[in-house]
Design a protein around this motif. Structure first.
Motif, PDB file in Angstrom:
ATOM      1  N   PHE A 133       1.094  -1.438   0.165  1.00  0.00           N
ATOM      2  CA  PHE A 133       0.065   0.220   0.148  1.00  0.00           C
ATOM      3  C   PHE A 133       0.842   1.323   0.139  1.00  0.00           C
ATOM      4  CE2 PHE A 133      -3.934  -2.215   1.629  1.00  0.00           C
ATOM      5  CZ  PHE A 133      -4.811  -1.136   0.606  1.00  0.00           C
ATOM      6  N   VAL A 134       2.372   1.175   0.439  1.00  0.00           N
ATOM      7  CA  VAL A 134       2.984   2.370   0.461  1.00  0.00           C
ATOM      8  C   VAL A 134       3.256   2.738  -0.836  1.00  0.00           C
ATOM      9  CG1 VAL A 134       5.445   3.392   1.330  1.00  0.00           C
ATOM     10  CG2 VAL A 134       3.112   2.496   2.863  1.00  0.00           C
ATOM     11  N   TYR A 135       4.190   1.269  -1.102  1.00  0.00           N
ATOM     12  CA  TYR A 135       4.447   1.054  -2.924  1.00  0.00           C
ATOM     13  C   TYR A 135       3.225   1.704  -3.631  1.00  0.00           C
ATOM     14  CZ  TYR A 135       7.952  -0.409  -6.389  1.00  0.00           C
ATOM     15  OH  TYR A 135       8.524  -0.062  -7.569  1.00  0.00           O
ATOM     16  N   VAL A 136       2.129   1.126  -4.108  1.00  0.00           N
ATOM     17  CA  VAL A 136       1.300   1.682  -4.716  1.00  0.00           C
ATOM     18  C   VAL A 136       0.736   3.120  -4.154  1.00  0.00           C
ATOM     19  CG1 VAL A 136      -1.521   0.676  -2.889  1.00  0.00           C
ATOM     20  CG2 VAL A 136      -0.565   0.508  -6.147  1.00  0.00           C
ATOM     21  N   THR A 249      21.218   3.224  -0.280  1.00  0.00           N
ATOM     22  CA  THR A 249      21.421   2.845  -0.987  1.00  0.00           C
ATOM     23  C   THR A 249      21.465   1.183  -1.093  1.00  0.00           C
ATOM     24  OG1 THR A 249      22.965   4.448  -1.857  1.00  0.00           O
ATOM     25  CG2 THR A 249      23.368   1.750  -2.635  1.00  0.00           C
ATOM     26  N   ALA A 250      21.949   0.902   0.358  1.00  0.00           N
ATOM     27  CA  ALA A 250      21.112  -0.745   0.953  1.00  0.00           C
ATOM     28  C   ALA A 250      19.745  -0.566   1.035  1.00  0.00           C
ATOM     29  CB  ALA A 250      22.431  -0.553   2.123  1.00  0.00           C
ATOM     30  N   ALA A 251      19.487   0.455   1.750  1.00  0.00           N
ATOM     31  CA  ALA A 251      17.593   0.325   1.514  1.00  0.00           C
ATOM     32  C   ALA A 251      17.137  -0.214   0.673  1.00  0.00           C
ATOM     33  CB  ALA A 251      16.955   1.471   2.449  1.00  0.00           C
ATOM     34  N   GLU A 453      10.065   9.313  -3.427  1.00  0.00           N
ATOM     35  CA  GLU A 453      10.194   9.109  -1.913  1.00  0.00           C
ATOM     36  C   GLU A 453       9.167   8.231  -1.129  1.00  0.00           C
ATOM     37  OE1 GLU A 453      11.219  12.782   1.366  1.00  0.00           O
ATOM     38  OE2 GLU A 453       8.366  12.962   0.304  1.00  0.00           O
ATOM     39  N   VAL A 454       8.114   8.088  -1.887  1.00  0.00           N
ATOM     40  CA  VAL A 454       7.064   7.450  -1.464  1.00  0.00           C
ATOM     41  C   VAL A 454       7.505   5.755  -1.214  1.00  0.00           C
ATOM     42  CG1 VAL A 454       4.564   7.023  -0.863  1.00  0.00           C
ATOM     43  CG2 VAL A 454       5.055   9.328  -1.288  1.00  0.00           C
ATOM     44  N   VAL A 455       8.457   5.739  -2.910  1.00  0.00           N
ATOM     45  CA  VAL A 455       8.371   4.525  -2.808  1.00  0.00           C
ATOM     46  C   VAL A 455       9.956   4.306  -2.563  1.00  0.00           C
ATOM     47  CG1 VAL A 455       9.202   3.261  -5.183  1.00  0.00           C
ATOM     48  CG2 VAL A 455       7.204   4.390  -5.480  1.00  0.00           C
ATOM     49  N   ALA A 456      10.519   5.367  -2.005  1.00  0.00           N
ATOM     50  CA  ALA A 456      12.191   4.719  -1.361  1.00  0.00           C
ATOM     51  C   ALA A 456      11.939   4.405  -0.068  1.00  0.00           C
ATOM     52  CB  ALA A 456      12.592   5.945  -1.656  1.00  0.00           C
ATOM     53  N   LEU A 457      10.725   4.765   0.807  1.00  0.00           N
ATOM     54  CA  LEU A 457      10.288   4.409   2.204  1.00  0.00           C
ATOM     55  C   LEU A 457       9.636   2.693   1.777  1.00  0.00           C
ATOM     56  CD1 LEU A 457       8.153   8.047   3.107  1.00  0.00           C
ATOM     57  CD2 LEU A 457      10.501   6.767   3.752  1.00  0.00           C
ATOM     58  N   GLY A 514      21.307  11.917  12.451  1.00  0.00           N
ATOM     59  CA  GLY A 514      21.080  12.249  10.970  1.00  0.00           C
ATOM     60  C   GLY A 514      20.592  11.481   9.788  1.00  0.00           C
ATOM     61  N   ILE A 515      20.071  10.267  10.679  1.00  0.00           N
ATOM     62  CA  ILE A 515      19.855   8.937   9.309  1.00  0.00           C
ATOM     63  C   ILE A 515      18.108   9.704   9.021  1.00  0.00           C
ATOM     64  CG2 ILE A 515      18.866   7.441   9.251  1.00  0.00           C
ATOM     65  CD1 ILE A 515      20.746   5.550  11.842  1.00  0.00           C
ATOM     66  N   ASP A 516      18.641   9.866   7.577  1.00  0.00           N
ATOM     67  CA  ASP A 516      17.178  10.121   6.723  1.00  0.00           C
ATOM     68  C   ASP A 516      16.719   9.100   6.857  1.00  0.00           C
ATOM     69  OD1 ASP A 516      16.059   9.982   3.985  1.00  0.00           O
ATOM     70  OD2 ASP A 516      16.759  12.251   4.594  1.00  0.00           O
ATOM     71  N   PRO A 517      15.346   9.503   6.308  1.00  0.00           N
ATOM     72  CA  PRO A 517      14.619   8.136   6.338  1.00  0.00           C
ATOM     73  C   PRO A 517      14.091   7.098   5.837  1.00  0.00           C
ATOM     74  CG  PRO A 517      12.811  10.287   6.652  1.00  0.00           C
ATOM     75  CD  PRO A 517      14.656  10.371   7.628  1.00  0.00           C
ATOM     76  N   LYS A 518      14.047   7.808   4.795  1.00  0.00           N
ATOM     77  CA  LYS A 518      14.670   6.677   3.565  1.00  0.00           C
ATOM     78  C   LYS A 518      15.675   5.868   3.677  1.00  0.00           C
ATOM     79  CE  LYS A 518      15.386   9.704   0.804  1.00  0.00           C
ATOM     80  NZ  LYS A 518      14.517  11.219   1.155  1.00  0.00           N
ATOM     81  N   GLY A 519      17.081   5.843   5.113  1.00  0.00           N
ATOM     82  CA  GLY A 519      17.317   4.904   5.122  1.00  0.00           C
ATOM     83  C   GLY A 519      17.588   4.582   5.978  1.00  0.00           C
ATOM     84  N   PHE A 520      16.280   4.146   6.657  1.00  0.00           N
ATOM     85  CA  PHE A 520      16.049   3.687   8.247  1.00  0.00           C
ATOM     86  C   PHE A 520      15.982   2.574   8.099  1.00  0.00           C
ATOM     87  CE2 PHE A 520      14.564   2.517  11.818  1.00  0.00           C
ATOM     88  CZ  PHE A 520      15.528   2.896  13.284  1.00  0.00           C
ATOM     89  N   GLY A 521      15.778   1.412   6.602  1.00  0.00           N
ATOM     90  CA  GLY A 521      15.151   0.649   6.512  1.00  0.00           C
ATOM     91  C   GLY A 521      16.463  -0.333   6.779  1.00  0.00           C
ATOM     92  N   THR A 522      17.612   0.047   6.683  1.00  0.00           N
ATOM     93  CA  THR A 522      18.648  -0.819   6.666  1.00  0.00           C
ATOM     94  C   THR A 522      18.687  -1.527   8.238  1.00  0.00           C
ATOM     95  OG1 THR A 522      19.783   0.100   4.712  1.00  0.00           O
ATOM     96  CG2 THR A 522      20.723  -0.618   6.065  1.00  0.00           C
ATOM     97  N   VAL A 523      18.596   0.273   8.809  1.00  0.00           N
ATOM     98  CA  VAL A 523      18.830  -0.337  10.174  1.00  0.00           C
ATOM     99  C   VAL A 523      17.497  -1.299  11.003  1.00  0.00           C
ATOM    100  CG1 VAL A 523      18.681   0.702  12.445  1.00  0.00           C
ATOM    101  CG2 VAL A 523      19.199   2.029  10.745  1.00  0.00           C
ATOM    102  N   GLY A 524      16.525  -1.408   9.884  1.00  0.00           N
ATOM    103  CA  GLY A 524      15.358  -2.029  10.602  1.00  0.00           C
ATOM    104  C   GLY A 524      15.728  -3.554  10.111  1.00  0.00           C
ATOM    105  N   MET A 525      16.572  -3.556   9.047  1.00  0.00           N
ATOM    106  CA  MET A 525      16.585  -4.720   8.463  1.00  0.00           C
ATOM    107  C   MET A 525      17.727  -5.270   9.743  1.00  0.00           C
ATOM    108  SD  MET A 525      18.906  -5.914   5.409  1.00  0.00           S
ATOM    109  CE  MET A 525      19.955  -4.930   5.768  1.00  0.00           C
TER     110      MET A 525
END
Length: 572
Positions: A133-136, A249-251, A453-457, A514-525
């Motif tokens: 849903f976030v992606y769509v 990039t990793a996220a 930005e939405v897709v990156a999230l 200073g972690i950008d929200p688009k990159g926090f997926g790497t931390v979550g992973m």
């Protein structure tokens, strides 16, 4: 009606007619056709469908804009998207897809349910629905941008039109209809992307190969950028610091390898060998666009710096006024275009300039406006609009099928009514698809940011939820059901909470380090991996048969245990 609108309406009408015809000709009557197109799509066609499914509105509409106009207007920073998305596809094709195809399940929740437990299946369904849903939302927002700004149709009406088209071919044809429609959509979008790029490259550099030609203008672009207060266009770490470059990039990379709507595509191939060839074809088709995007960004940025900056509002080109009329070119912060320093012209400057910037250009318009920026004729502009819609609708349909199949197959058939026949399963799948389209339309009308930005999230959420469960499920036979479920829940919950805290549209907080929200997926992973591994050390191990199956799916050939699993044997 202008000439541009006439051509745009013409191309959109013709392409939509083709999609509807293909969907009608490919309509299905069984669940195998609805979920995985019967598993009989040839490798080249499957590769084109994968490319269309994967190259969303973010790739077509936003990526070049991010490279050219992102923070500080620095092209190097936009390479995070190029490296992350393409690197992730290679990772998916080599590390996950063949083994998942051999495991033989329709969806990621199906894999998680069989590999781990029914509890894991439900967690995976929840994660798949959230990610999709976030992606769509980004895809439907892209549809609205195209309709509003190239067809002068209200943005919300544009989203509704897109919903109607997707509803028709996704509900009617399922995966089979979506697949063959996506083959057509890839053809449209790649032609629409390459023709203006080749024309502008020839016009600016004399070289009709954009990937080669744009190298000739980089020195001039760097000089102009510095003069106007931007960092050098090719300067490293001007847009993001090294930490965020790595994390974003990793996220994107690990998120790509965990995207449910892309992974399911490898089940539409005839066998594991065909799945590998599908991946190879898809990589070729993807590379055509992704190697062209930096050239499109550079040509458009150079034109803007030379022809838009320093011109009075009345002297701006026609494309500038058209996009300004719909609010996608404005003053800073969305304010009206104003000559702030009273020098008689509008200035497009960077943060390092003493002259205030008076122009803000939305990232999402660059590709759509690039034919006009390059002085190309109206038919090319109309073709680009049709290509943008093809990119958005192809990915939206794949995502909506993931939502539909997760609910119909993994919740209804596997949990609520295991005795349901094909007719009931198809009905539930189509109802779920229709409901998902309504939610997708709402999110497209009210997106949390610009398209890319939405897709990156969404990629960050996929990395934080699915990637560890898939990798460990294939390569660590002692990964437990409790560990996988705990890891997925923790990973996606922490990542969602961080995004809600830091995104400007919601909490607007400063975040951690200073972690950008688009990159926090790497931390979550990484948190997901840690939780999964730790919990697995203290919970019940998988059965001996399941551990043996995990060993066997990594080797060529169809072993007895894999065959028994494919026939429905319980190995828990």
């Amino acid at each position: 009606m202008s000439e541009v609108q006439i051509w745009t309406f013409g191309f959109v009408a013709v392409t939509f007619g083709i999609y509807i015809y293909v969907a009608w000709a490919s309509r299905v009557k069984d669940t195998a056709g609805f979920y995985v197109a019967g598993g009989g799509i040839p490798a080249p066609a499957n590769g084109a469908a994968i490319a269309a499914d994967w190259m969303s509105a973010a790739s077509f509409i936003s990526m070049a804009g991010l490279i050219a106009l992102g923070l500080n207007g620095n092209g190097y920073g936009g390479s995070t998207y190029l490296m992350g998305w393409t690197g992730g596809y290679v990772l998916l094709a080599l590390l996950l897809a063949p083994y998942l195809r051999k495991f033989g399940k329709y969806t990621i929740p199906d894999f998680v349910g069989d590999r781990y437990s029914e509890t894991g299946r439900m967690v995976a369904v929840l994660c798949a629905v959230v990610v999709s849903f976030v992606y769509v939302a980004g895809q439907m927002a892209g549809v609205g941008v195209v309709f509003a700004n190239l067809l002068s149709v209200d943005r919300n009406i544009g989203v509704l039109i897109g919903m109607t088209i997707v509803f028709f071919y996704a509900v009617l044809g399922g995966m089979k209809g979506i697949t063959w429609t996506q083959v057509c959509q890839y053809t449209v979008l790649i032609i629409a992307y390459l023709i203006p790029a080749i024309a502008v490259s020839s016009k600016l550099t004399g070289i009709p190969v954009p990937q080669v030609g744009f190298g000739r203008i980089l020195e001039e672009l760097n000089t102009l950028s510095v003069e106007l207060g931007f960092h050098e266009y090719t300067a490293a770490f001007a847009q993001w610091n090294m930490m965020n470059m790595v994390l974003i990039t990793a996220a994107l990379m690990f998120g790509t390898a965990g995207l449910p709507h892309v992974i399911v595509r490898f089940y539409t191939a005839k066998n594991v060998r065909a799945a590998r060839y599908s991946a190879l074809w898809a990589l070729f088709f993807i590379a055509l666009l992704y190697t062209t995007a930096p050239a499109v960004a550079s040509y458009a940025k150079l034109n803007i710096l030379k022809n838009v900056n320093g011109a009075a509002l009345a002297d701006q080109p026609s494309w500038f006024h058209r996009w300004a009329d719909v609010g996608l070119i404005s003053g800073p912060g969305g304010a009206p275009l104003t000559d702030l320093n009273n020098d008689g012209v509008l200035n497009f400057t960077g943060a390092l300039s003493s002259v205030p910037t008076e122009i803000a250009i939305n990232n999402d318009i660059l590709v759509l406006a690039s034919p006009e920026i390059g002085g190309l004729p109206a038919p090319v502009i109309g073709l680009v609009a049709a290509g943008a819609l093809a990119a958005a609708l192809s990915t939206a349909s794949g995502l909506l099928l993931v939502i539909s199949s997760s609910i119909a197959n993994d919740v209804y058939h596997k949990k609520i009514n295991p005795a349901a026949d094909e007719k009931k399963q198809l009905l539930v799948g189509r109802i779920a698809m229709a409901a998902a389209i309504l939610v997708a339309g709402y999110l497209g009308i009210n997106p949390p940011g610009f398209v890319a930005e939405v897709v990156a999230l969404a990629f960050g959420l996929a990395a934080a939820s699915f990637f560890p469960a898939l990798v460990l499920g294939i390569f660590w036979k002692r990964c437990t059901a409790a560990g996988a479920a705990a890891g997925m829940i923790t990973g996606i919950a922490v990542t969602l909470a961080y995004m809600a805290w830091t995104l400007p549209a919601y909490g607007g907080g400063d975040g951690l380090f200073g972690i950008d929200p688009k990159g926090f997926g790497t931390v979550g992973m990484l948190i997901n991996f840690t939780v999964t591994i730790v919990v697995s050390q203290f919970t019940t191990k998988p059965s001996a048969k399941m551990q043996a199956l995990v060993e066997e799916i990594r080797f060529p050939g169809r072993t007895d245990l894999v065959a028994k699993h494919a026939e429905g044997a319980d190995l828990h």
